[in-house]
Write a protein that holds these residues in place. Structure first.
Motif, short mmCIF file in Angstrom:
data_model
loop_
_atom_site.label_atom_id
_atom_site.label_comp_id
_atom_site.label_asym_id
_atom_site.label_seq_id
_atom_site.Cartn_x
_atom_site.Cartn_y
_atom_site.Cartn_z
N SER A 47 4.23 -1.16 -6.48
CA SER A 47 5.48 -1.01 -7.23
C SER A 47 6.67 -0.85 -6.29
O SER A 47 7.74 -1.41 -6.51
N ALA A 48 6.47 -0.08 -5.23
CA ALA A 48 7.54 0.11 -4.25
C ALA A 48 7.81 -1.18 -3.49
O ALA A 48 8.97 -1.53 -3.22
N ILE A 49 6.75 -1.90 -3.12
CA ILE A 49 6.92 -3.17 -2.41
C ILE A 49 7.70 -4.15 -3.27
O ILE A 49 8.62 -4.85 -2.80
N PHE A 50 7.37 -4.20 -4.56
CA PHE A 50 8.07 -5.11 -5.47
C PHE A 50 9.54 -4.74 -5.61
O PHE A 50 10.42 -5.60 -5.65
N ALA A 51 9.83 -3.43 -5.67
CA ALA A 51 11.20 -2.98 -5.88
C ALA A 51 12.05 -3.07 -4.61
O ALA A 51 13.29 -3.15 -4.70
N ALA A 52 11.41 -3.04 -3.46
CA ALA A 52 12.15 -3.02 -2.20
C ALA A 52 12.90 -4.32 -1.98
O ALA A 52 12.47 -5.39 -2.42
N LYS A 53 13.99 -4.21 -1.27
CA LYS A 53 14.72 -5.41 -0.85
C LYS A 53 14.48 -5.65 0.63
O LYS A 53 13.92 -4.81 1.35
N ASP A 54 14.90 -6.78 1.10
CA ASP A 54 14.69 -7.18 2.48
C ASP A 54 15.23 -6.11 3.44
O ASP A 54 16.39 -5.70 3.34
N GLY A 55 14.37 -5.62 4.35
CA GLY A 55 14.78 -4.65 5.35
C GLY A 55 14.57 -3.20 4.97
O GLY A 55 14.84 -2.31 5.79
N ASP A 56 14.08 -2.93 3.77
CA ASP A 56 13.87 -1.54 3.34
C ASP A 56 12.68 -0.90 4.05
O ASP A 56 11.85 -1.57 4.66
N GLU A 57 12.62 0.42 3.90
CA GLU A 57 11.54 1.23 4.47
C GLU A 57 10.84 1.98 3.33
O GLU A 57 11.49 2.51 2.44
N ILE A 58 9.50 2.00 3.39
CA ILE A 58 8.72 2.71 2.38
C ILE A 58 7.90 3.80 3.07
O ILE A 58 7.13 3.51 3.99
N LEU A 59 8.07 5.05 2.63
CA LEU A 59 7.30 6.17 3.15
C LEU A 59 6.20 6.50 2.15
O LEU A 59 6.47 6.63 0.95
N VAL A 60 4.96 6.66 2.65
CA VAL A 60 3.81 6.80 1.77
C VAL A 60 3.05 8.09 2.10
O VAL A 60 2.68 8.32 3.26
N ALA A 61 2.80 8.88 1.08
CA ALA A 61 2.06 10.13 1.25
C ALA A 61 0.56 9.85 1.35
O ALA A 61 0.08 8.76 1.03
N GLU A 62 -0.17 10.86 1.78
CA GLU A 62 -1.61 10.73 1.91
C GLU A 62 -2.25 10.36 0.57
O GLU A 62 -1.71 10.66 -0.51
N GLY A 63 -3.40 9.70 0.65
CA GLY A 63 -4.10 9.30 -0.56
C GLY A 63 -4.72 7.93 -0.38
O GLY A 63 -4.55 7.28 0.67
N ILE A 64 -5.46 7.51 -1.39
CA ILE A 64 -6.08 6.19 -1.38
C ILE A 64 -5.33 5.31 -2.36
O ILE A 64 -5.18 5.64 -3.54
N TYR A 65 -4.85 4.17 -1.86
CA TYR A 65 -4.06 3.25 -2.65
C TYR A 65 -4.78 1.91 -2.74
O TYR A 65 -5.21 1.36 -1.71
N THR A 66 -4.95 1.40 -3.94
CA THR A 66 -5.57 0.10 -4.15
C THR A 66 -4.54 -0.85 -4.77
O THR A 66 -3.62 -0.41 -5.48
N PRO A 67 -4.70 -2.16 -4.53
CA PRO A 67 -3.67 -3.10 -4.97
C PRO A 67 -3.77 -3.54 -6.43
O PRO A 67 -2.91 -4.29 -6.90
N GLY A 68 -4.80 -3.14 -7.14
CA GLY A 68 -4.95 -3.55 -8.54
C GLY A 68 -6.39 -3.42 -8.97
O GLY A 68 -7.17 -2.67 -8.38
N SER A 69 -6.75 -4.18 -9.98
CA SER A 69 -8.12 -4.12 -10.50
C SER A 69 -8.86 -5.44 -10.39
O SER A 69 -10.05 -5.51 -10.66
N ASN A 70 -8.16 -6.50 -9.98
CA ASN A 70 -8.75 -7.82 -9.86
C ASN A 70 -8.94 -8.18 -8.39
O ASN A 70 -8.11 -7.83 -7.55
N ARG A 71 -10.01 -8.87 -8.07
CA ARG A 71 -10.30 -9.21 -6.68
C ARG A 71 -9.19 -10.02 -6.02
O ARG A 71 -9.04 -10.00 -4.79
N THR A 72 -8.43 -10.76 -6.80
CA THR A 72 -7.35 -11.57 -6.24
C THR A 72 -6.10 -10.74 -5.98
O THR A 72 -5.15 -11.23 -5.37
N ASN A 73 -6.06 -9.49 -6.44
CA ASN A 73 -4.93 -8.62 -6.17
C ASN A 73 -4.92 -8.18 -4.71
O ASN A 73 -5.97 -7.96 -4.10
N SER A 74 -3.72 -8.05 -4.16
CA SER A 74 -3.54 -7.52 -2.81
C SER A 74 -2.19 -6.85 -2.75
O SER A 74 -1.34 -7.03 -3.63
N PHE A 75 -1.95 -6.06 -1.72
CA PHE A 75 -0.60 -5.60 -1.45
C PHE A 75 0.15 -6.79 -0.86
O PHE A 75 -0.05 -7.14 0.30
#
Length: 361
Positions: A47-75
């Motif tokens: 969601s953050a990657i989608f909302a970000a614009k060119d050149g932005d920075e994303i800070l991520v807290a600890e945890g396990i993050y998956t890109p979706g529920s389908n095998r074709t999903n990715s970050f």
């Protein structure tokens, strides 16, 4: 407003740069927010990657993050972006070791790789003529399973599949599986710069499997500094790294331990490249030709490197070169073994200049 003043005002507006924003992601937050602060962080990284614009920075807290529920999903990163992990839940002082940020392809049943994502991260904007600048810092990437052999590209780059300029710092790439090329990373275009990172237990076991940890081809720049490679595997070439037609790859102060390939280069396989390798250690790696390194139609220089306990089931326990011109300076070869020719070094249609090097049993 006078015409001249209006013109100056419009020029000022048009030429102002778009300022980069910082977005926040925290899997522990009760509900996903606007991402403008830790208190209203996004729950999902994509969601953050989608909302970000060119050149932005994303800070991520600890945890396990998956890109979706389908095998074709990715970050899917399709813009210039920096992603920094290692923050505690709710924000605070960053420490990636104490607060691991894990980007995982393990989507379904735990430990059942058959339902894992083909790629954990895909870095491409669909334009191969210009290149985005993408940086990952302080994250782990694991669980990619690129096993679909249908011409779609879902058989390579299980951890990261990239066609842009990619920089990794303090990143761990582990336990990824690509049927053919690049269990950990496949770089098809752009540049690759890696520092202070770890690659372990990545695999490319298919019929043409090469580059257990990294597969790099037609890359304009390829630099790896202060990294560790261990227990990576490939079926054909480069148990850890396979570099094909890459422009002058550079490796410095890296260690390669217990990497294996079935045919060429237990740790490294170079084809049509000019590698510069400085201050690296190769130990207990294994292949058929070139237990440590295999060079094909490549030139380059090795300086202050150590080869210890590497093994070839064919030729070149530590180093095998074919149609290659190479210089070795202040290098040490000890306890390497080959079943056929050249326990330390084996050359075919190749020339090597050794300066102040030692070879011992």
């Amino acid at each position: 407003m006078p015409i001249k003043s209006l013109f100056l005002f419009l020029s000022f507006v048009v030429t102002q740069p778009i300022l980069a924003d910082t977005l926040y992601v925290d899997a522990s937050t009760p509900a996903s927010g606007s991402g403008s602060d830790w208190s209203v962080a996004y729950r999902e990284l994509q969601s953050a990657i989608f909302a970000a614009k060119d050149g932005d920075e994303i800070l991520v807290a600890e945890g396990i993050y998956t890109p979706g529920s389908n095998r074709t999903n990715s970050f899917h990163i399709d813009k210039s972006l920096t992603i920094i992990g290692g923050y505690p839940k709710g924000g605070g002082t960053r420490n990636p070791d104490a607060h691991p940020t894990i980007l995982s392809g393990d989507l379904g049943t735990p430990s059942d790789r058959s339902d894992n994502a083909y790629h954990v991260i895909q870095v491409t904007d669909g334009d191969d003529t210009t290149f985005d600048e993408v940086r990952l810092d302080g994250v782990q990437v694991s669980g990619g399973h690129a096993d679909l052999e249908n011409g779609s590209g879902n058989d390579q780059g299980a951890g990261i599949d990239s066609r842009e300029n990619l920089t990794l710092d303090n990143v761990t790439i582990h336990d990824n599986f690509a049927l053919h090329n690049g269990g950990g990373i496949a770089l098809h275009l752009g540049t690759l710069n890696i520092s202070n990172s770890i690659f372990t237990d990545n695999h490319a076991p298919g019929t043409n499997g090469s580059g257990g940890a990294i597969f790099c081809t037609t890359a304009a720049s390829f630099e790896i500094i202060d990294c560790e490679f261990s227990r990576n595997r490939s079926k054909v070439a480069g148990g850890a790294i396979y570099s094909l037609s890459s422009a002058s790859p550079s490796l410095a102060n890296c260690s390669f331990d217990d990497n294996r390939s079935g045919t060429y280069g237990g740790a490294l396989a170079n084809s049509s490249t000019s590698p510069t390798i400085t201050g690296c250690r190769f130990s207990e790696n294994r292949s058929n030709s070139g237990g440590g390194i295999y060079n094909l139609s490549s030139s380059g220089t090795l300086t202050n490197c150590v080869f210890a306990g590497n093994e070839a089931t064919g030729d070149g326990g530590a180093l095998f070169s074919f149609n290659t011109s190479q210089t070795l300076i202040n290098c040490e070869f000890c306890g390497n073994h080959a079943a056929s020719n050249g326990g330390g070094i084996s050359n075919t249609a190749a020339s090597q200049l050794l300066i102040n090097c030692t070879l011992s049993g």
